[in-house]
Design a protein around this motif. Structure first.
Motif, short mmCIF file in Angstrom:
data_model
loop_
_atom_site.label_atom_id
_atom_site.label_comp_id
_atom_site.label_asym_id
_atom_site.label_seq_id
_atom_site.Cartn_x
_atom_site.Cartn_y
_atom_site.Cartn_z
N ASP A 176 -8.87 5.67 -25.83
CA ASP A 176 -8.29 4.32 -25.94
C ASP A 176 -9.02 3.40 -26.79
OD1 ASP A 176 -6.94 1.96 -25.70
OD2 ASP A 176 -7.10 1.99 -23.43
N GLY A 226 -5.27 2.50 -31.17
CA GLY A 226 -4.40 2.86 -30.12
C GLY A 226 -4.81 3.99 -28.95
N GLN A 227 -3.85 4.25 -28.19
CA GLN A 227 -4.12 5.49 -27.19
C GLN A 227 -3.55 6.65 -27.74
OE1 GLN A 227 -2.30 3.81 -23.49
NE2 GLN A 227 -3.95 2.79 -22.96
N SER A 228 -4.34 7.83 -27.47
CA SER A 228 -3.93 8.93 -27.92
C SER A 228 -4.49 10.11 -27.32
CB SER A 228 -3.67 9.18 -29.57
OG SER A 228 -4.94 9.25 -29.87
N CYS A 274 -6.43 10.37 -38.99
CA CYS A 274 -5.73 9.90 -37.85
C CYS A 274 -6.19 11.19 -36.67
CB CYS A 274 -4.67 9.67 -37.76
SG CYS A 274 -3.49 11.03 -38.28
#
Length: 121
Positions: free
Chosen positions: A95, A99-101, A115
């Motif tokens: 996080d 963003g969150q991933s 990314c």
């Protein structure tokens, strides 16, 4: 035959895939919104800007030859072909500012996109 690899470390052995505590927690949260028995499937597909890309899906059934990784009640499925490309990797959940991933740290990757969703061997 389905193989079960219980993972409790944040570092994966050379031939296994590890799931961090944060990833397990997030998997459980996601699966709570899915039908009972749902599991996270992680696979590798051709494509992406670097040649291969990570794919995250929800699956309710194990396929023949799937590897099953369990951590803190969360279940991850990986097919045998993808396991070869993911060997020694760690699946984490981050996080941060973008963003969150889910994030995969893959020691087999020689390069990856900015990314982190695709990689090259």
């Amino acid at each position: 035959m389905t193989t079960s690899l219980e993972t409790t470390s944040t570092e994966a052995p050379v031939n296994r895939v590890a799931v961090t505590e944060k990833a397990a927690s997030r998997i459980l949260a996601v699966m709570a919104t899915e039908p009972p028995g749902s599991m996270l499937r992680v696979s590798v597909a051709g494509g992406g800007c670097s040649g291969f890309q990570y794919v995250f899906d929800v699956d309710r059934e194990k396929a023949p030859g799937d590897i099953v990784i369990e951590r803190d009640g969360a279940t991850v499925l990986i097919d045998e072909t993808s396991l070869d490309l993911l060997a020694g990797s760690t699946i984490d959940f981050v996080d941060d500012l973008i963003g969150q991933s889910f994030k995969i740290t893959n020691p087999n990757a020689t390069s990856s996109c900015g990314c982190g969703t695709s990689f090259a061997l």
